[in-house]
Design an enzyme around this catalytic site. Structure first.
Site, PDB file in Angstrom:
ATOM      1  N   THR A   7      -8.352  -6.013   4.243  1.00  0.00           N
ATOM      2  CA  THR A   7      -7.762  -4.738   4.658  1.00  0.00           C
ATOM      3  C   THR A   7      -8.307  -3.590   3.804  1.00  0.00           C
ATOM      4  OG1 THR A   7      -5.916  -5.021   3.102  1.00  0.00           O
ATOM      5  CG2 THR A   7      -5.603  -5.851   5.334  1.00  0.00           C
ATOM      6  N   ASP A   8      -8.124  -2.368   4.306  1.00  0.00           N
ATOM      7  CA  ASP A   8      -8.477  -1.199   3.510  1.00  0.00           C
ATOM      8  C   ASP A   8      -7.281  -0.262   3.431  1.00  0.00           C
ATOM      9  OD1 ASP A   8      -8.345   0.362   5.816  1.00  0.00           O
ATOM     10  OD2 ASP A   8     -10.495   0.401   6.122  1.00  0.00           O
ATOM     11  N   LYS A   9      -7.463   0.886   2.829  1.00  0.00           N
ATOM     12  CA  LYS A   9      -6.331   1.778   2.587  1.00  0.00           C
ATOM     13  C   LYS A   9      -5.701   2.359   3.851  1.00  0.00           C
ATOM     14  CE  LYS A   9      -6.942   5.951   0.612  1.00  0.00           C
ATOM     15  NZ  LYS A   9      -6.674   7.000   1.608  1.00  0.00           N
ATOM     16  N   MET A  10      -6.347   2.199   5.007  1.00  0.00           N
ATOM     17  CA  MET A  10      -5.685   2.568   6.271  1.00  0.00           C
ATOM     18  C   MET A  10      -4.600   1.541   6.632  1.00  0.00           C
ATOM     19  SD  MET A  10      -8.430   4.003   9.055  1.00  0.00           S
ATOM     20  CE  MET A  10      -9.752   5.126   8.550  1.00  0.00           C
ATOM     21  N   GLY A  11      -4.618   0.405   5.911  1.00  0.00           N
ATOM     22  CA  GLY A  11      -3.637  -0.637   6.195  1.00  0.00           C
ATOM     23  C   GLY A  11      -4.098  -1.624   7.250  1.00  0.00           C
TER      24      GLY A  11
END
Lengths: 136, 136, 136, 136
Positions: free
Chosen positions: D13-17
């Site tokens: 995952t990344d910081k966008m969720g």
């Protein structure tokens, strides 16, 4: 416009001895963030202001391989912007020989933090104009 | 407890022809989430309930290498839990030969979604007890 | 010695909104390659000459988190070299505030392309001396 | 043909969720290796026999996002094989709802360990036939 310059990292290689193809997709991301900054916009600030730019399409053609220790430059530019979408193109070349390594493109939409589509022309007209002027 | 079983992926190798050492840190994560599920708790639900488990320390000793196509099993267990911290240990072995590949450990704290420390014994006493009983 | 400077990439973050802890292990690699270059040796050339430097141990303590857009500097140095092993230490700090983010260390052995141990003092005495002098 | 099933990992995952778009390119790789095995061929054995299958093109359309904890299935099949190239298509769906997440394709050439093109129909006629029959 200046190109984005980057060294190939060891951990980006795979057992073929070359950079794993998935990593170029990440380099595209680095390059388009660089491109936005050259246009005067920080993607970090854009997210801080509540606008995200998720990828809706990406494509990549691998012309030749890069290896650990190589230095590459990525020519990146906005190909198209509308109120709803943004498109970039990428050309990755060896920094010294200028031999083409990878050709790529990506498409993006503009959404708020709840992933609802937003009209970028309305909420960030300055960004819209800068992008539009960069290729017109 | 059952062990976590996993295939080595091609993209996890590097130009030495073996798995890049950073990837074992990611396998530890897979294994501890598996371990929590075996204890009856989903890490996803824990985050949905507002508790996160960031890593505060990790260490890894590489005894022998793994290659693309290998199948490994990871013996994972809770080493310690208190109201404030949680520790896991990991032993990665070849699935067939049982030769040890990697020994590891990780330490974690419990925080809320604002990264403020929380007392897990108070807010999730069931989880605390299950972890404690798993090694007592 | 100069420090290694690096921007945090978007793809290095996870759903907690911070850099995933496994990525710092990769940054350590970037930093020690940088360190070797500062000592006058290219890791690429070392591999081209048939010597590899696999990781035998790594450890990392996470003091505070880094986020997308952060700029960090990594203080890296040789802690020890012998004919058989090499050790590095790492301190990752915020570039501006100098707040400590991560402390780390790694141990390595010297092997040939068949992963057989080699005596670095004999086959690359110049490298051995440079490393030794860097901390004596 | 059976589909390839996979859990979404936290570190993907990344910081966008949501899962970072570059990771789907890696899932495609997992899926096509699975597909080849279903056809009776191990990609590992193919490389052991001296034939590699580098990616020459990849494209991906992101229809909806996946999140940590999701289970997906990937419908993968050979779209085309000739003596020189191989093409796969991919449809990533949520395992339960069957909602489409990602559509993708990849093109590959056949090379030896020196990256010289080889004629797969001649050197591995059994593989060529199996691939051809899978879509004819």
């Amino acid at each position: 416009m200046d190109n984005y310059v980057r060294l190939v990292q060891y951990y980006e290689t795979d057992k073929m001895g070359i950079v794993h193809h998935s990593n170029y997709i990440r380099w595209f991301e680095e390059a388009r963030i660089f491109c936005m900054e050259k246009l005067g916009f920080s993607y970090k600030e854009m997210e801080d202001r509540g606008v995200m730019l998720p990828v809706t399409e990406v494509s990549s053609k691998y012309k030749s391989s890069t290896k650990y220790g190589d230095k590459v430059k990525i020519e990146v530019r906005v190909e198209k912007i509308s109120s709803a979408i943004l498109e970039f193109s990428y050309v990755i070349k060896d920094f010294t020989s200028e031999e083409v390594r990878v050709l790529g493109s990506s498409k993006h939409c503009f959404v708020d933090l709840d992933f609802k589509l937003v009209n970028i022309k309305k909420i960030m007209p300055d960004f819209y104009e800068k992008c539009r002027n960069s290729y017109n």
